[in-house]
Motif scaffolding. Structure first.
Motif, PDB file in Angstrom:
ATOM      1  N   TYR A  86       0.833  -1.207   0.000  1.00 56.03           N
ATOM      2  CA  TYR A  86       0.000   0.000   0.000  1.00 56.03           C
ATOM      3  C   TYR A  86       0.869   1.259   0.000  1.00 56.03           C
ATOM      4  CZ  TYR A  86      -3.496   3.475   1.183  1.00 56.03           C
ATOM      5  OH  TYR A  86      -4.298   4.590   1.163  1.00 56.03           O
ATOM      6  N   GLN A  90       1.030   4.334  -2.671  1.00 54.25           N
ATOM      7  CA  GLN A  90       0.957   5.754  -2.319  1.00 54.25           C
ATOM      8  C   GLN A  90       2.109   6.535  -2.936  1.00 54.25           C
ATOM      9  OE1 GLN A  90      -1.660   7.302  -0.127  1.00 54.25           O
ATOM     10  NE2 GLN A  90      -2.395   5.516  -1.214  1.00 54.25           N
ATOM     11  N   LEU A  92       3.509   5.849  -5.777  1.00 55.65           N
ATOM     12  CA  LEU A  92       3.123   6.031  -7.182  1.00 55.65           C
ATOM     13  C   LEU A  92       2.010   7.057  -7.319  1.00 55.65           C
ATOM     14  CD1 LEU A  92       3.253   2.382  -8.563  1.00 55.65           C
ATOM     15  CD2 LEU A  92       4.794   4.281  -9.124  1.00 55.65           C
ATOM     16  N   GLN A  93       1.028   6.979  -6.426  1.00 54.37           N
ATOM     17  CA  GLN A  93      -0.087   7.927  -6.469  1.00 54.37           C
ATOM     18  C   GLN A  93       0.426   9.372  -6.454  1.00 54.37           C
ATOM     19  OE1 GLN A  93      -3.352   7.367  -3.549  1.00 54.37           O
ATOM     20  NE2 GLN A  93      -2.886   9.461  -2.910  1.00 54.37           N
ATOM     21  N   VAL A 141      -3.678  20.707  -2.211  1.00 56.35           N
ATOM     22  CA  VAL A 141      -3.779  19.262  -1.946  1.00 56.35           C
ATOM     23  C   VAL A 141      -2.575  18.805  -1.115  1.00 56.35           C
ATOM     24  CG1 VAL A 141      -3.745  16.973  -3.042  1.00 56.35           C
ATOM     25  CG2 VAL A 141      -5.198  18.781  -3.987  1.00 56.35           C
ATOM     26  N   ARG A 144      -2.840  20.058   2.559  1.00 51.33           N
ATOM     27  CA  ARG A 144      -3.815  19.288   3.332  1.00 51.33           C
ATOM     28  C   ARG A 144      -3.202  17.958   3.778  1.00 51.33           C
ATOM     29  NH1 ARG A 144      -8.365  21.057   0.172  1.00 51.33           N
ATOM     30  NH2 ARG A 144      -7.815  19.382  -1.255  1.00 51.33           N
TER      31      ARG A 144
ATOM     32  N   PRO B  49      -8.991  13.914  -1.692  1.00 48.18           N
ATOM     33  CA  PRO B  49      -8.931  15.385  -1.614  1.00 48.18           C
ATOM     34  C   PRO B  49      -8.636  16.035  -2.956  1.00 48.18           C
ATOM     35  CG  PRO B  49      -7.555  14.354   0.082  1.00 48.18           C
ATOM     36  CD  PRO B  49      -7.980  13.268  -0.858  1.00 48.18           C
ATOM     37  N   ASN B  50      -8.146  15.269  -3.920  1.00 46.44           N
ATOM     38  CA  ASN B  50      -7.880  15.823  -5.252  1.00 46.44           C
ATOM     39  C   ASN B  50      -9.148  15.835  -6.112  1.00 46.44           C
ATOM     40  OD1 ASN B  50      -6.212  17.048  -7.151  1.00 46.44           O
ATOM     41  ND2 ASN B  50      -5.288  15.140  -7.864  1.00 46.44           N
ATOM     42  N   LYS B  52     -11.052  13.570  -7.792  1.00 43.61           N
ATOM     43  CA  LYS B  52     -11.046  12.952  -9.119  1.00 43.61           C
ATOM     44  C   LYS B  52     -11.436  11.494  -9.054  1.00 43.61           C
ATOM     45  CE  LYS B  52      -7.655  16.022 -11.197  1.00 43.61           C
ATOM     46  NZ  LYS B  52      -6.375  16.156 -11.886  1.00 43.61           N
ATOM     47  N   ARG B  62      -8.947   1.706   2.990  1.00 38.07           N
ATOM     48  CA  ARG B  62      -7.902   2.624   2.527  1.00 38.07           C
ATOM     49  C   ARG B  62      -8.093   2.923   1.048  1.00 38.07           C
ATOM     50  NH1 ARG B  62      -2.362  -0.037   4.584  1.00 38.07           N
ATOM     51  NH2 ARG B  62      -3.264  -1.797   3.424  1.00 38.07           N
ATOM     52  N   ALA B  63      -7.782   4.165   0.643  1.00 38.79           N
ATOM     53  CA  ALA B  63      -8.037   4.590  -0.736  1.00 38.79           C
ATOM     54  C   ALA B  63      -6.738   4.699  -1.530  1.00 38.79           C
ATOM     55  CB  ALA B  63      -8.748   5.930  -0.739  1.00 38.79           C
ATOM     56  N   ILE B  64      -6.829   4.449  -2.824  1.00 40.91           N
ATOM     57  CA  ILE B  64      -5.746   4.714  -3.767  1.00 40.91           C
ATOM     58  C   ILE B  64      -6.337   5.534  -4.902  1.00 40.91           C
ATOM     59  CG2 ILE B  64      -3.979   3.752  -5.303  1.00 40.91           C
ATOM     60  CD1 ILE B  64      -4.141   1.148  -3.689  1.00 40.91           C
ATOM     61  N   THR B  65      -5.710   6.667  -5.204  1.00 38.74           N
ATOM     62  CA  THR B  65      -6.145   7.480  -6.327  1.00 38.74           C
ATOM     63  C   THR B  65      -5.071   7.416  -7.412  1.00 38.74           C
ATOM     64  OG1 THR B  65      -5.149   9.536  -5.531  1.00 38.74           O
ATOM     65  CG2 THR B  65      -7.334   8.993  -4.710  1.00 38.74           C
ATOM     66  N   GLU B  66      -5.352   8.023  -8.554  1.00 39.67           N
ATOM     67  CA  GLU B  66      -4.499   7.968  -9.740  1.00 39.67           C
ATOM     68  C   GLU B  66      -4.613   6.567 -10.355  1.00 39.67           C
ATOM     69  OE1 GLU B  66      -2.972  10.618 -11.031  1.00 39.67           O
ATOM     70  OE2 GLU B  66      -3.413  11.921  -9.354  1.00 39.67           O
ATOM     71  N   ASN B  68      -3.160   4.886 -12.695  1.00 34.69           N
ATOM     72  CA  ASN B  68      -2.001   4.026 -12.952  1.00 34.69           C
ATOM     73  C   ASN B  68      -1.405   3.493 -11.652  1.00 34.69           C
ATOM     74  OD1 ASN B  68      -2.451   4.457 -15.639  1.00 34.69           O
ATOM     75  ND2 ASN B  68      -0.765   5.898 -15.932  1.00 34.69           N
ATOM     76  N   ALA B  69      -1.485   4.268 -10.572  1.00 35.61           N
ATOM     77  CA  ALA B  69      -1.016   3.782  -9.266  1.00 35.61           C
ATOM     78  C   ALA B  69      -1.912   2.646  -8.767  1.00 35.61           C
ATOM     79  CB  ALA B  69      -0.999   4.931  -8.247  1.00 35.61           C
ATOM     80  N   GLN B  99       0.393   9.547 -18.933  1.00 31.37           N
ATOM     81  CA  GLN B  99      -0.246  10.616 -18.166  1.00 31.37           C
ATOM     82  C   GLN B  99       0.281  12.000 -18.527  1.00 31.37           C
ATOM     83  OE1 GLN B  99      -2.832  10.538 -15.211  1.00 31.37           O
ATOM     84  NE2 GLN B  99      -3.282   9.254 -16.974  1.00 31.37           N
ATOM     85  N   TYR B 100       1.523  12.069 -19.018  1.00 34.55           N
ATOM     86  CA  TYR B 100       2.106  13.392 -19.294  1.00 34.55           C
ATOM     87  C   TYR B 100       1.993  13.796 -20.765  1.00 34.55           C
ATOM     88  CZ  TYR B 100       5.107  17.447 -18.595  1.00 34.55           C
ATOM     89  OH  TYR B 100       5.565  18.737 -18.496  1.00 34.55           O
ATOM     90  N   GLU B 103      -2.470  11.394 -22.452  1.00 32.60           N
ATOM     91  CA  GLU B 103      -3.798  11.666 -21.896  1.00 32.60           C
ATOM     92  C   GLU B 103      -4.176  13.146 -21.951  1.00 32.60           C
ATOM     93  OE1 GLU B 103      -6.867  11.851 -18.532  1.00 32.60           O
ATOM     94  OE2 GLU B 103      -5.257  13.160 -19.202  1.00 32.60           O
ATOM     95  N   PRO B 104      -3.272  14.079 -21.626  1.00 32.80           N
ATOM     96  CA  PRO B 104      -3.670  15.499 -21.622  1.00 32.80           C
ATOM     97  C   PRO B 104      -4.097  16.023 -22.991  1.00 32.80           C
ATOM     98  CG  PRO B 104      -1.663  15.188 -20.347  1.00 32.80           C
ATOM     99  CD  PRO B 104      -1.910  13.892 -21.089  1.00 32.80           C
ATOM    100  N   VAL B 108      -8.222  14.575 -23.355  1.00 33.97           N
ATOM    101  CA  VAL B 108      -8.829  15.897 -23.158  1.00 33.97           C
ATOM    102  C   VAL B 108      -9.583  16.325 -24.428  1.00 33.97           C
ATOM    103  CG1 VAL B 108      -8.284  18.347 -22.807  1.00 33.97           C
ATOM    104  CG2 VAL B 108      -7.304  16.600 -21.282  1.00 33.97           C
TER     105      VAL B 108
END
Lengths: 206, 206
Positions: A86, A90, A92-93, A141, A144, B49-50, B52, B62-66, B68-69, B99-100, B103-104, B108
């Motif tokens: 985990y 994080q 990577l996130q 972000v 925070r 908090p981001n 998305k 527990r959370a994972i964002t992004e 690809n992560a 991602q860089y 995707e943008p 988009v």
């Protein structure tokens, strides 16, 4: 010995110099000035078809591009990358957050407003305002998160902190004001106090 | 069971639906319409908090964002993520490229030209031209790689392929023309032929 194709003034290149300095990994630098087109020559494109620095060429000749991918390769198995699944997610996130929501505004503002001669005149007020709006959103972000944690993943400084440190510590070059971000300020000091830390100007001897 | 905060029409969310389908990981979907502001509510911001999607909440909360992560977390130890250190760095390299540099522009363009009602009228011709110029540059880099390799890292389909498949396979929604990219076309077919592959519309039963 690894070779780093690097521009001294680039924060993405600084990430790799800093990680190798902190880990005591010897390397040589091939200075590559993107402003002079040196990342677009046929020789360079044979190494990295995406035409970007940093590019890390390992001692066996294989290349890794994308600063955060190369940091992961160098740091895996060291104190700069945690073992827990985990915590690794994080790391990577926050590195994907850095490349998608932070660097395109905070680093790009620095590039046009400070690094490239006459850059400001090539951009509109709307573009500059958008960099600042989105860059401050990224800093919000981060603030925070750092209000309740010393680092971005786990309990120690990792490559996620290095990724975000690189352009945050010189955000003022892009005309960002960090005085309203006390948790970020304290974290910048913690990262800079790590053993083996080096600044932007450092390069390996030889 | 994991919970995926997901918008059905988002390619970044599709990446995670596809990876969990391919790996047979059970999950439930919490449909989150960003066009209705559902990723900006206080409840959602407490999770990410981001603000998305996708956001993956593990069965332990527990959370994972992004995207690809979260794919990395789910795929580590499976056939979708190679074991070799260099191959793993290549997976990350192409996911950061996605991602860089991809995707943008490609995602988009789709978002404004196809997904959001009246989106085209909110953008200038210069903005649309820049998405196309940079998006085609990313497709050029992919085509050059796929001219000499079946997949983006190692010898099998990995999460790097999933990351790039998501928005490339619907690039025409952003008014990109793929007929000049035969290697990309053949690779899209290879990815779609993998066992357990599901399309954008798929969602878990229940």
């Amino acid at each position: 010995m690894h070779t780093l194709y690097s521009m001294q003034d680039s924060g993405n290149c600084y990430k790799l110099r800093l990680v190798m300095a902190r880990l005591g990994i010897p390397f040589r630098i091939e200075e590559t000035d993107i402003l002079k087109g040196e990342s677009r020559t046929p020789e360079f494109l044979a190494v990295n078809p995406n035409g970007k620095v940093p590019t890390l060429v390992l001692d066996d000749g294989r290349a890794i591009t994308e600063s955060n991918a190369a940091m992961w390769y160098l740091a895996d198995g060291t104190q700069l990358l945690p073992d827990d699944a985990y915590d690794r997610a994080q790391v990577l996130q926050w590195m994907f957050f850095e490349q998608y929501s932070h660097e395109p505004y905070i680093a790009v503002a620095r590039f046009w407003l400070k690094v490239i001669p006459g850059g400001r005149e090539q951009k509109t007020g709307d573009q500059i305002a958008e960099w600042h709006s989105r860059g401050y959103a990224a800093l919000d972000v981060m603030e925070r998160h750092l209000d309740r944690a010393d680092y971005f993943s786990g309990r120690a400084c990792s490559i996620a902190d290095v990724a975000l440190y690189a352009y945050t510590h010189m955000a003022s070059d892009g005309e960002f004001e960090l005085s309203g971000y006390p948790a970020i300020g304290a974290w910048l000091d913690r990262v800079a106090a790590q053993p083996g830390h080096v600044g932007m100007g450092w390069r390996p001897a030889g």
